[in-house]
Design a protein around this motif. Sequence first.
Motif, mmCIF file in Angstrom:
data_model
loop_
_atom_site.group_PDB
_atom_site.id
_atom_site.type_symbol
_atom_site.label_atom_id
_atom_site.label_comp_id
_atom_site.label_asym_id
_atom_site.label_seq_id
_atom_site.Cartn_x
_atom_site.Cartn_y
_atom_site.Cartn_z
ATOM 1 N N LYS A 23 0.839 -1.187 0.000
ATOM 2 C CA LYS A 23 0.000 0.000 0.000
ATOM 3 C C LYS A 23 0.877 1.241 0.000
ATOM 4 N N ASN A 24 0.560 2.166 -0.874
ATOM 5 C CA ASN A 24 1.286 3.432 -0.941
ATOM 6 C C ASN A 24 0.841 4.291 0.236
ATOM 7 N N PRO A 25 1.759 4.691 1.128
ATOM 8 C CA PRO A 25 1.336 5.452 2.311
ATOM 9 C C PRO A 25 0.806 6.845 1.977
ATOM 10 N N GLU A 26 1.240 7.426 0.864
ATOM 11 C CA GLU A 26 0.802 8.770 0.515
ATOM 12 C C GLU A 26 -0.598 8.780 -0.097
ATOM 13 N N THR A 27 -0.839 7.878 -1.058
ATOM 14 C CA THR A 27 -2.128 7.874 -1.757
ATOM 15 C C THR A 27 -3.127 6.898 -1.166
ATOM 16 N N GLY A 28 -2.643 5.895 -0.433
ATOM 17 C CA GLY A 28 -3.542 4.894 0.139
ATOM 18 C C GLY A 28 -3.978 3.840 -0.855
ATOM 19 N N ARG A 29 -3.383 3.832 -2.043
ATOM 20 C CA ARG A 29 -3.747 2.839 -3.061
ATOM 21 C C ARG A 29 -2.825 1.640 -2.981
ATOM 22 N N TRP A 30 -3.365 0.512 -3.391
ATOM 23 C CA TRP A 30 -2.586 -0.731 -3.389
ATOM 24 C C TRP A 30 -1.903 -0.901 -4.735
ATOM 25 N N ALA A 31 -0.657 -1.306 -4.679
ATOM 26 C CA ALA A 31 0.103 -1.591 -5.896
ATOM 27 C C ALA A 31 0.285 -3.103 -5.996
ATOM 28 N N PRO A 32 0.210 -3.653 -7.195
ATOM 29 C CA PRO A 32 0.375 -5.114 -7.324
ATOM 30 C C PRO A 32 1.814 -5.522 -7.035
ATOM 31 N N PRO A 33 2.054 -6.816 -6.802
ATOM 32 C CA PRO A 33 3.435 -7.259 -6.583
ATOM 33 C C PRO A 33 4.283 -7.032 -7.828
ATOM 34 N N GLN A 34 5.578 -6.904 -7.621
ATOM 35 C CA GLN A 34 6.476 -6.664 -8.748
ATOM 36 C C GLN A 34 6.578 -7.893 -9.647
ATOM 37 N N TYR A 35 6.418 -9.078 -9.059
ATOM 38 C CA TYR A 35 6.515 -10.325 -9.819
ATOM 39 C C TYR A 35 5.175 -11.046 -9.765
ATOM 40 N N SER A 36 4.683 -11.472 -10.912
ATOM 41 C CA SER A 36 3.434 -12.221 -10.961
ATOM 42 C C SER A 36 3.651 -13.600 -10.345
ATOM 43 N N ARG A 37 2.562 -14.284 -10.082
ATOM 44 C CA ARG A 37 2.687 -15.612 -9.462
ATOM 45 C C ARG A 37 3.370 -16.606 -10.395
ATOM 46 N N ARG A 38 3.131 -16.459 -11.686
ATOM 47 C CA ARG A 38 3.813 -17.341 -12.637
ATOM 48 C C ARG A 38 5.316 -17.097 -12.590
ATOM 49 N N ARG A 39 5.700 -15.824 -12.572
ATOM 50 C CA ARG A 39 7.128 -15.485 -12.514
ATOM 51 C C ARG A 39 7.735 -15.903 -11.174
ATOM 52 N N GLN A 40 6.955 -15.791 -10.091
ATOM 53 C CA GLN A 40 7.440 -16.248 -8.780
ATOM 54 C C GLN A 40 7.749 -17.741 -8.812
ATOM 55 N N ALA A 41 6.860 -18.509 -9.427
ATOM 56 C CA ALA A 41 7.084 -19.955 -9.522
ATOM 57 C C ALA A 41 8.346 -20.251 -10.317
ATOM 58 N N GLU A 42 8.560 -19.490 -11.399
ATOM 59 C CA GLU A 42 9.778 -19.691 -12.199
ATOM 60 C C GLU A 42 11.029 -19.348 -11.391
ATOM 61 N N LEU A 43 10.972 -18.255 -10.622
ATOM 62 C CA LEU A 43 12.119 -17.865 -9.791
ATOM 63 C C LEU A 43 12.414 -18.907 -8.717
ATOM 64 N N ILE A 44 11.366 -19.473 -8.135
ATOM 65 C CA ILE A 44 11.551 -20.492 -7.095
ATOM 66 C C ILE A 44 12.188 -21.739 -7.683
ATOM 67 N N LYS A 45 11.734 -22.153 -8.870
ATOM 68 C CA LYS A 45 12.328 -23.327 -9.520
ATOM 69 C C LYS A 45 13.801 -23.098 -9.809
ATOM 70 N N ALA A 46 14.120 -21.903 -10.330
ATOM 71 C CA ALA A 46 15.509 -21.588 -10.648
ATOM 72 C C ALA A 46 16.364 -21.521 -9.387
#
Length: 180
Positions: A23-46
């Motif tokens: 969550k951005n403390p200034e605007t109060g909006r949520w930002a998505p994660p930098q890595y998608s779940r598919r990319r997270q799975a690829e990083l974990i495998k590697a």
Amino acid sequence: MPLELSTASRTPIELPNPFVPHKNPETGRWAPPQYSRRRQAELIKAAKKEGTLHLLPPGPKLNARDLPPPPASILKTSIHVQQLNIGAAALEVPVKWVGEVKIKEAAGANVGNKLYAGKSQMFKGHKWERVYRRKRKYQRMLMRDMAKRILKWRLTRVTKRPEPLSRIRGTVGKSRFLPF
């Protein structure tokens, strides 16, 4: 000149977790994660393949309890350390990942049923598989009262259907049932 961290200061470095939304403390909006779940799975495998799984932050694809403890001896003469031009002490500083990882525990996942854990029914499947139970229930209901239905049909069929031999034949091309 390599960057050297004092070995006396072992306070963890706080870094934002790139695997969870923040969550951005200034605007109060949520930002998505930098890595998608598919990319997270690829990083974990590697990381598993390279043996560096302990360096990844916890996330939806990798629980904190699944993270292995860091190895007792970290290679201090790694090629990566030399390329990054940092000292070996920098690898030994603990990291505190900022961000809450919400883990959903589904019933049945602990016994190995991960695919359908927490699901009330199977995934899409074929149409006949999806409507099978409803269709069988309807068929049973019809068959339960089938004797009455047959009797009712036979009685109404006789009264509705005209007798073919009692029909008076008129002139050719004219029928007595036509209005003109």
